[in-house]
Design a protein around this motif. Sequence first.
Motif, PDB file in Angstrom:
ATOM      1  N   TRP A 126       0.822  -1.211   0.000  1.00 58.61           N
ATOM      2  CA  TRP A 126       0.000   0.000   0.000  1.00 58.61           C
ATOM      3  C   TRP A 126       0.854   1.259   0.000  1.00 58.61           C
ATOM      4  O   TRP A 126       0.628   2.194  -0.770  1.00 58.61           O
ATOM      5  CB  TRP A 126      -0.926  -0.032   1.219  1.00 58.61           C
ATOM      6  N   HIS A 127       1.863   1.309   0.847  1.00 59.08           N
ATOM      7  CA  HIS A 127       2.624   2.541   1.033  1.00 59.08           C
ATOM      8  C   HIS A 127       3.417   2.924  -0.212  1.00 59.08           C
ATOM      9  O   HIS A 127       3.776   4.081  -0.383  1.00 59.08           O
ATOM     10  CB  HIS A 127       3.559   2.410   2.241  1.00 59.08           C
ATOM     11  N   THR A 128       3.723   1.973  -1.083  1.00 64.06           N
ATOM     12  CA  THR A 128       4.426   2.321  -2.319  1.00 64.06           C
ATOM     13  C   THR A 128       3.494   2.322  -3.523  1.00 64.06           C
ATOM     14  O   THR A 128       3.893   2.722  -4.609  1.00 64.06           O
ATOM     15  CB  THR A 128       5.579   1.336  -2.584  1.00 64.06           C
ATOM     16  N   THR A 129       2.263   1.858  -3.353  1.00 62.53           N
ATOM     17  CA  THR A 129       1.321   1.789  -4.460  1.00 62.53           C
ATOM     18  C   THR A 129       0.491   3.062  -4.596  1.00 62.53           C
ATOM     19  O   THR A 129       0.252   3.542  -5.700  1.00 62.53           O
ATOM     20  CB  THR A 129       0.377   0.585  -4.266  1.00 62.53           C
ATOM     21  N   TYR A 130       0.060   3.618  -3.473  1.00 61.39           N
ATOM     22  CA  TYR A 130      -0.851   4.758  -3.555  1.00 61.39           C
ATOM     23  C   TYR A 130      -0.144   6.043  -3.960  1.00 61.39           C
ATOM     24  O   TYR A 130      -0.774   6.972  -4.468  1.00 61.39           O
ATOM     25  CB  TYR A 130      -1.572   4.976  -2.226  1.00 61.39           C
ATOM     26  N   LYS A 131       1.169   6.130  -3.744  1.00 59.38           N
ATOM     27  CA  LYS A 131       1.854   7.408  -3.932  1.00 59.38           C
ATOM     28  C   LYS A 131       1.689   8.005  -5.330  1.00 59.38           C
ATOM     29  O   LYS A 131       1.312   9.172  -5.467  1.00 59.38           O
ATOM     30  CB  LYS A 131       3.337   7.264  -3.583  1.00 59.38           C
TER      31      LYS A 131
ATOM     32  N   GLY B 237      -5.191  -8.458   4.413  1.00 58.14           N
ATOM     33  CA  GLY B 237      -4.635  -8.433   5.753  1.00 58.14           C
ATOM     34  C   GLY B 237      -4.890  -7.149   6.506  1.00 58.14           C
ATOM     35  O   GLY B 237      -4.666  -7.082   7.707  1.00 58.14           O
ATOM     36  N   GLY B 238      -5.326  -6.115   5.803  1.00 56.95           N
ATOM     37  CA  GLY B 238      -5.701  -4.880   6.471  1.00 56.95           C
ATOM     38  C   GLY B 238      -4.558  -4.200   7.187  1.00 56.95           C
ATOM     39  O   GLY B 238      -3.386  -4.353   6.856  1.00 56.95           O
ATOM     40  N   MET B 239      -4.917  -3.447   8.216  1.00 63.87           N
ATOM     41  CA  MET B 239      -3.939  -2.627   8.909  1.00 63.87           C
ATOM     42  C   MET B 239      -2.916  -3.434   9.688  1.00 63.87           C
ATOM     43  O   MET B 239      -1.854  -2.942  10.003  1.00 63.87           O
ATOM     44  CB  MET B 239      -4.656  -1.667   9.866  1.00 63.87           C
ATOM     45  N   ALA B 240      -3.247  -4.670  10.002  1.00 64.17           N
ATOM     46  CA  ALA B 240      -2.291  -5.476  10.763  1.00 64.17           C
ATOM     47  C   ALA B 240      -1.007  -5.686   9.981  1.00 64.17           C
ATOM     48  O   ALA B 240       0.046  -5.926  10.548  1.00 64.17           O
ATOM     49  CB  ALA B 240      -2.912  -6.823  11.116  1.00 64.17           C
TER      50      ALA B 240
ATOM     51  N   ASN C 149      -1.727   5.858   6.279  1.00 65.33           N
ATOM     52  CA  ASN C 149      -2.545   5.261   5.233  1.00 65.33           C
ATOM     53  C   ASN C 149      -4.014   5.600   5.410  1.00 65.33           C
ATOM     54  O   ASN C 149      -4.730   5.867   4.439  1.00 65.33           O
ATOM     55  CB  ASN C 149      -2.359   3.747   5.225  1.00 65.33           C
ATOM     56  N   ARG C 150      -4.473   5.587   6.655  1.00 59.31           N
ATOM     57  CA  ARG C 150      -5.864   5.947   6.925  1.00 59.31           C
ATOM     58  C   ARG C 150      -6.135   7.407   6.561  1.00 59.31           C
ATOM     59  O   ARG C 150      -7.190   7.750   6.018  1.00 59.31           O
ATOM     60  CB  ARG C 150      -6.179   5.700   8.400  1.00 59.31           C
ATOM     61  N   ARG C 151      -5.167   8.264   6.863  1.00 59.83           N
ATOM     62  CA  ARG C 151      -5.338   9.682   6.524  1.00 59.83           C
ATOM     63  C   ARG C 151      -5.409   9.864   5.008  1.00 59.83           C
ATOM     64  O   ARG C 151      -6.271  10.585   4.501  1.00 59.83           O
ATOM     65  CB  ARG C 151      -4.181  10.498   7.098  1.00 59.83           C
ATOM     66  N   ILE C 152      -4.512   9.204   4.275  1.00 61.33           N
ATOM     67  CA  ILE C 152      -4.517   9.290   2.815  1.00 61.33           C
ATOM     68  C   ILE C 152      -5.853   8.796   2.262  1.00 61.33           C
ATOM     69  O   ILE C 152      -6.431   9.393   1.347  1.00 61.33           O
ATOM     70  CB  ILE C 152      -3.354   8.470   2.221  1.00 61.33           C
ATOM     71  N   TYR C 153      -6.327   7.706   2.816  1.00 58.96           N
ATOM     72  CA  TYR C 153      -7.610   7.143   2.371  1.00 58.96           C
ATOM     73  C   TYR C 153      -8.749   8.127   2.602  1.00 58.96           C
ATOM     74  O   TYR C 153      -9.584   8.359   1.707  1.00 58.96           O
ATOM     75  CB  TYR C 153      -7.873   5.841   3.118  1.00 58.96           C
ATOM     76  N   ALA C 154      -8.799   8.726   3.777  1.00 60.44           N
ATOM     77  CA  ALA C 154      -9.877   9.666   4.089  1.00 60.44           C
ATOM     78  C   ALA C 154      -9.841  10.882   3.165  1.00 60.44           C
ATOM     79  O   ALA C 154     -10.876  11.340   2.668  1.00 60.44           O
ATOM     80  CB  ALA C 154      -9.776  10.104   5.551  1.00 60.44           C
TER      81      ALA C 154
END
Length: 680
Positions: free
Chosen positions: A218-223, A245-248, A256-261
């Motif tokens: 996620w951290h390298t995909t959304y950027k 696997g979600g946030m775990a 990631n939650r902030r970016i999503y919001a």
Amino acid sequence: MNRAISVSVSAFALAASAAFAGDLDFYAEECANPALDVNKRVALVDSCVAKLCDAERYAEAEKLVLTYLPQQQAATPTNRVPSLLNLLASVYVWADRMDDALGVVKKIGAIDKDAGAKRGIEIVRSFDRADLERGFADQLSDGACFGFYGSVGGAVDPPDYMKARAMKYILDPKTSPSGKVYAYMETLTLDNSPKSLQCLDALLKLPTNGLERTSFRWHTTYKPAFIKGDWKRVVAFYRLMEKCGGMARSAADVKNRRIYALALANAGDKKAAAEACEAFAKAEKIAETDAWSFRYIAAMVRGEPVKDILKDAKLDVKDRALVLEAAGRNAQTLDLPAYAEELAKEYAACFTRPGERSLKVSFSSEVIRSVADWRAAYPKLEKALCDRPFGADVEALVTDVNTQRTIAEKKEGDNLKATVEVSAVCDRYALHVFLRVADKDARKVEHGFQNGIRTEIYFAPGDNQPYQCMGANPLEGVTFLMNTLYDSLHVKRLKIGDGFRSEVAFTDDDYVTHLVFDWKNFYDKLPKDGDHYRFDCLCWAPGGHKTWAGSRGIHHSSDWGRLVFSLTPAQLTEIKRELVLSSYRDWATVGTRGARRMLTVNQFTKWADPAVGDPAFFEKCLKDFKAEHEALAKRVKPEMDDATVNEIFDKAVPGWMGLRHVLDAKRKDFLGDELIEKGE
């Protein structure tokens, strides 16, 4: 090409490495010596081959590998052979023998199909043969294919045929859920085509069962999607990550939650964004500052007031400032400038700041040519000390090389109480700024026995103007200028010796740096009475770093002070008079001073010339301009009344002093009109 090849780090290898430079031929023979222990020879072959190739002794390198390879094949049929074949292929690549290199690839492929195909792709890429790449790519298994073409962090887009293969693989019902996600991650995160979006939609519809342990970066995909404002894909990536696997499985869950919001709100679903922020704010183990940041996002996307959100928050001033700073950034991402401005003011109020600093600049009828002239005027000038602490980490002094600033090694006897005093005055030629340090040991500074105070000056001719940054030391004055823009019609870059100079002077009791800003740099920004230029002086002093205006950081323009001018209309006219006369000289000078003539008369004759110029351009755009400015030039006299000076200054000086840029602008407009008329 990178020829760094790993070598076993053993005592034998280290000794061999040191000896290579002195006796390469001997060690090449040793590598080929069948009597030498095989394990010892391993430590020599790779390095020796690379060094032979560096020396362009390709035939010897090839022979060495071919001599060693059969012995390894006999001893260990598979474990070292592929790496040796790779080494041989590299020799052929370095020797520009592509066909031979691809012949070796077949041997690698016979042992490991995927490894051979990957090496083949690397080789044809090194020879810029894109026409051959697909043939090797088609030999790769699906897993190896997507992994090989997968970009690190989604930074590189794979070729279209590989993306088409991934799409087919993802939409194949026989492919496992984890395989689908892997293929998408490695090849399609940058692709926004309809087929790729169809694949992403298919992934989002996959059942959770079977994906719980699937890795999703996620951290390298959304950027890339977030930077481009592709909000819907950011939302989709987040939801896919939750399936995997979600946030775990995320090391940066709050971010990631902030970016999503933010993406959710920007995609148009503000209600869902607000609800998500409320849920995130209540999450277990979330930091208090992060919880309040989510509450700010929820309020902003709902259009609610944010003034009193932190009213009941149990945060110290530091954490309060962090929350407000984050909220302001989020407001900008949400394109809510009114919230951003409100939060910026509230953030600034968290800091106890001294008032804005200003310094009066008076006009001297006597020309200030040197520090000696300034000393005569000194008693009448307004002065101010650089006594406000510099607010940023002094590591910036080392890491920011723009101003060539350095931290001087402290010397015995350094004056830890010395402080820079700022004063300024202007005359008809220039603005003069003086930096004086009162120090009874000034002569020791002059002769290098003690450190003086180095200074970093920021200067801009008014609000919202490009600034100059300069570095000075007490022995040489200004030695470095950092310009923030190129020359243009409305900006002239300061240059040492051309419109700007500095000098230093020592006495037994002080040392002074004199900065001279010629008015010709600012002919279109001359200050009237009460106008100001922006200024700050940062002092790198043995006793601690100080500033005049209170800068909180390097290049921190919002904290600079003001040089406020006290000028009568008659004094301003005196400045304009000198600019009229000096620019007239540049316009009218002919003869041997060809450089100046080239900027004036010859510019016009060039364009009027039918062979090398453009007579149509001259007739339409330059002829009247030239005649008008020549007529104004004829009115310039050694003695002119104030009304004439002001008239010629307003009508002629911008054209005379900015001639090159004026003509460039006229040429651009002319060519643009021509293209429009022709419909091109």
